[in-house]
Structures are given as C-alpha cells and as structure tokens.
Design a protein around this motif. Structure first.
Motif, PDB file in Angstrom:
ATOM      1  N   LEU A 156       0.813  -1.226   0.000  1.00 53.30           N
ATOM      2  CA  LEU A 156       0.000   0.000   0.000  1.00 53.30           C
ATOM      3  C   LEU A 156       0.845   1.274   0.000  1.00 53.30           C
ATOM      4  N   SER A 157       2.118   1.143  -0.363  1.00 53.17           N
ATOM      5  CA  SER A 157       3.025   2.285  -0.199  1.00 53.17           C
ATOM      6  C   SER A 157       2.683   3.479  -1.088  1.00 53.17           C
ATOM      7  N   GLN A 158       1.795   3.294  -2.087  1.00 47.93           N
ATOM      8  CA  GLN A 158       1.469   4.425  -2.966  1.00 47.93           C
ATOM      9  C   GLN A 158       0.560   5.442  -2.284  1.00 47.93           C
ATOM     10  N   LEU A 159      -0.007   5.077  -1.135  1.00 52.56           N
ATOM     11  CA  LEU A 159      -0.919   5.987  -0.428  1.00 52.56           C
ATOM     12  C   LEU A 159      -0.151   6.785   0.615  1.00 52.56           C
ATOM     13  N   SER A 160      -0.723   7.944   0.971  1.00 58.81           N
ATOM     14  CA  SER A 160       0.046   8.814   1.871  1.00 58.81           C
ATOM     15  C   SER A 160      -0.103   8.422   3.336  1.00 58.81           C
ATOM     16  N   GLY A 161      -1.072   7.635   3.667  1.00 54.32           N
ATOM     17  CA  GLY A 161      -1.130   7.161   5.054  1.00 54.32           C
ATOM     18  C   GLY A 161      -2.430   7.434   5.777  1.00 54.32           C
ATOM     19  N   ASN A 162      -3.389   8.107   5.116  1.00 59.61           N
ATOM     20  CA  ASN A 162      -4.659   8.374   5.789  1.00 59.61           C
ATOM     21  C   ASN A 162      -5.608   7.181   5.602  1.00 59.61           C
ATOM     22  N   PHE A 163      -5.165   6.024   6.109  1.00 54.20           N
ATOM     23  CA  PHE A 163      -6.006   4.845   5.943  1.00 54.20           C
ATOM     24  C   PHE A 163      -5.818   3.892   7.110  1.00 54.20           C
ATOM     25  N   PHE A 164      -6.832   3.047   7.271  1.00 50.60           N
ATOM     26  CA  PHE A 164      -6.721   1.974   8.246  1.00 50.60           C
ATOM     27  C   PHE A 164      -6.717   0.663   7.468  1.00 50.60           C
ATOM     28  N   ALA A 165      -5.588  -0.021   7.485  1.00 53.16           N
ATOM     29  CA  ALA A 165      -5.479  -1.261   6.710  1.00 53.16           C
ATOM     30  C   ALA A 165      -5.277  -2.444   7.637  1.00 53.16           C
ATOM     31  N   LYS A 166      -5.794  -3.561   7.206  1.00 52.38           N
ATOM     32  CA  LYS A 166      -5.582  -4.778   7.982  1.00 52.38           C
ATOM     33  C   LYS A 166      -5.389  -5.953   7.038  1.00 52.38           C
ATOM     34  N   GLN A 167      -4.462  -6.811   7.410  1.00 51.90           N
ATOM     35  CA  GLN A 167      -4.231  -8.006   6.620  1.00 51.90           C
ATOM     36  C   GLN A 167      -5.282  -9.050   6.977  1.00 51.90           C
ATOM     37  N   ILE A 168      -6.124  -9.401   6.009  1.00 46.37           N
ATOM     38  CA  ILE A 168      -7.133 -10.427   6.289  1.00 46.37           C
ATOM     39  C   ILE A 168      -7.251 -11.374   5.091  1.00 46.37           C
ATOM     40  N   ASP A 169      -7.951 -12.484   5.326  1.00 42.75           N
ATOM     41  CA  ASP A 169      -8.244 -13.418   4.241  1.00 42.75           C
ATOM     42  C   ASP A 169      -9.580 -12.996   3.623  1.00 42.75           C
ATOM     43  N   LEU A 170      -9.540 -12.453   2.417  1.00 45.20           N
ATOM     44  CA  LEU A 170     -10.766 -11.896   1.807  1.00 45.20           C
ATOM     45  C   LEU A 170     -11.724 -12.964   1.282  1.00 45.20           C
ATOM     46  N   GLU A 171     -11.310 -14.223   1.407  1.00 44.42           N
ATOM     47  CA  GLU A 171     -12.235 -15.299   1.015  1.00 44.42           C
ATOM     48  C   GLU A 171     -12.941 -15.868   2.238  1.00 44.42           C
ATOM     49  N   SER A 172     -12.660 -15.294   3.414  1.00 41.68           N
ATOM     50  CA  SER A 172     -13.190 -15.862   4.658  1.00 41.68           C
ATOM     51  C   SER A 172     -14.189 -14.926   5.343  1.00 41.68           C
ATOM     52  N   LEU A 173     -15.385 -15.468   5.568  1.00 41.69           N
ATOM     53  CA  LEU A 173     -16.443 -14.701   6.235  1.00 41.69           C
ATOM     54  C   LEU A 173     -15.999 -14.267   7.641  1.00 41.69           C
ATOM     55  N   ASP A 174     -15.406 -15.196   8.385  1.00 40.48           N
ATOM     56  CA  ASP A 174     -14.996 -14.879   9.757  1.00 40.48           C
ATOM     57  C   ASP A 174     -13.990 -13.729   9.795  1.00 40.48           C
ATOM     58  N   SER A 175     -13.032 -13.749   8.850  1.00 35.33           N
ATOM     59  CA  SER A 175     -12.024 -12.673   8.822  1.00 35.33           C
ATOM     60  C   SER A 175     -12.690 -11.321   8.591  1.00 35.33           C
TER      61      SER A 175
END
Ligand code: NAP
Length: 219
Positions: free
Chosen positions: A39-58
């Motif tokens: 995500l380095s192209q963004l300046s930093g005004n974000f909340f990011a989290k590493q998740i499994d996007l195929e998983s409902l629980d995540s």
C-alpha cells in the motif's frame, strides 16, 4: 466527520486507483488487504488490515473492529479479483475454482459480512462492484475456450450485483463491467499470445481515468 470508503483490492491497479482518488477527495480509507506492504502508494490516511478476503470470519471480525468507531461506511468498492485465463492453471477445473474464489467469493463474503455487521446502516452506503465485460461473452465468443473460469466467475459477480440492487438494501448498487483498463495485470494478461494481437496501451483507458469516470457518476 470525514466520509469513509472501504476498498478491496487496493493493492492492485483498479482498487489502488480508487484508493488514491478517494484519499485525494478526503475520504478516510478502510483497506482489508492480503499484503499491507503493497500500500506504499498511499500517503497514510487509511486503516489497513491483513485479512483473508475469502473468509467470512475474517471479514466479520474486521468489520466489528470498524463498527466500534464508525457507525456506517459511505462508500464500498469491491475490486479484489484476479484476471487470468484458464491456461494459467494446471486444469480447467482448477481455473474455474480459483477464479470463482478470487472474483466472486471475495465479493460475496464482503457483502455477507457487511449485512451482518452494518446491516442497520447500509441504506447510507453506496457499493461499487467491479465485474467485467466478460460477463457478457457468449458461447460464440472467439476467446471463450481459454476464458471459461474468468467468464463464469464474472457472470456470477454481475448476477449477484443485479440481485443485490433489487433488494434495495444499499443506498445504491453500482455494477461496473469495464472492458480493458490499463493496469499492470491487464497489460500482462492481454498479450499477443492470449488475444492474438499486441495492444497499444497508450490508446486504452488508464486506471486513473477509469476511476474518475466511475466516481463522477456517483457524486
Ligand atoms: N484491468 C482490466 O482491464 C479489468 C477489466 C475488467 C475487469 N477487471 C477486474 O477488476 C478486478 C481488478 O483488476 P485489476 O486490473 O486492478 O487487477 P490487479 O491489478 O491484479 O489487482 C487485483 C487486486 O485484487 C487482489 N486480489 C486478487 N485475488 C485476491 C484474493 N483471492 N483475495 C484477496 N485479494 C485478492 C490483489 O491483491 P494482491 O495485491 O495481494 O495480489 C489486488 O489488490 C479484477 O477482478 C479484474 O478481473 C479488470
């Protein structure tokens, strides 16, 4: 309070262009991703989290975290997905399964989790679902033999978005079915070997232009 946008696929071409454009418009970004370092192209005004996007629980646990600070999300962009032809996989069955997971399941579980966690406020949320013009390919399409997995997955995405629109659950459902958008992955997939001609990418739409066009229609 700042407007909030949730984007999947923000580490890629189209999702990344949405993230940049919406960041510039002052949105606070919520980015569920597979790899935060991308995500380095963004300046930093974000909340990011590493998740499994195929998983409902995540997704649900991530959205519960968001809901504790934000009552609703203004804009959702579902762009995570994979552009690939069947011959990039060991078998056609594997192509169909993997492309279904990447293109359809990631969107289906995102929406199911939004319903579960933000169900009471989705009438304030506009959702953009990125499918593909490939959803309109028919049996006579000249490239069809090599595109079964991709086409099938995108037909499911487009039908899903149309059903969602009829439900009137969201403020607005926007189904996007772009043709060629000049992302790095599209450039490497649309090569002479797969479509029989080399494209002049200077003449194709850039991800930035494509995203500006989509956003100008939802103001
Ligand atoms: N570009 C075009 O011409 C075009 C045209 C029509 C439709 N589309 C569709 O639009 C979507 C985005 O295209 P793009 O060109 O921006 O692709 P891209 O540059 O390859 O970006 C794809 C994004 O989706 C994420 N992703 C892929 N599979 C995932 C999975 N299983 N779980 C979680 N995240 C996943 C990638 O994450 P990582 O960074 O972790 O890999 C990346 O952020 C795709 O579905 C594509 O088929 C593209």
């Amino acid at each position: 309070m700042k407007k909030t946008a949730l984007i999947t696929g923000a580490t890629g071409g189209i999702g990344g262009a949405f993230a940049k454009a919406l960041e510039e418009q002052g949105y606070e970004l919520i980015l569920p991703v597979r790899n935060i370092a991308k995500l380095s192209q963004l300046s930093g005004n974000f909340f990011a989290k590493q998740i499994d996007l195929e998983s409902l629980d995540s997704f649900i646990s991530f959205f519960n975290e968001i809901k504790s600070v934000r009552r609703h999300i203004d804009l959702v962009v579902l762009s995570a997905g994979r552009f690939a032809w069947d011959n990039e996989f060991e078998t056609q069955e594997i192509a169909i399964e993997e492309l279904d997971k990447a293109n359809f399941q990631t969107k289906k579980v995102a929406v199911a989790s939004l319903r579960e966690v933000f169900g009471d406020t989705l009438n304030q949320t506009t959702i953009i679902i990125i499918s593909s013009h490939a959803a309109h390919f028919d049996e006579n399409h000249p490239f069809r033999a090599g595109e079964e997995g991709y086409v099938r997955s995108m037909i499911k995405v487009s039908e899903f978005a149309k059903r969602l629109d009829k439900e009137n659950l969201f403020k607005k459902v926007i189904l996007e079915e772009p043709g060629r958008v000049g992302t790095e992955s599209a450039k490497s997939s649309f090569n002479a070997q797969t479509i029989g001609e080399d494209l002049n990418w200077e003449q194709e739409m850039s991800p930035e232009t494509y995203v500006q066009n989509v956003l100008s229609n939802i103001a």
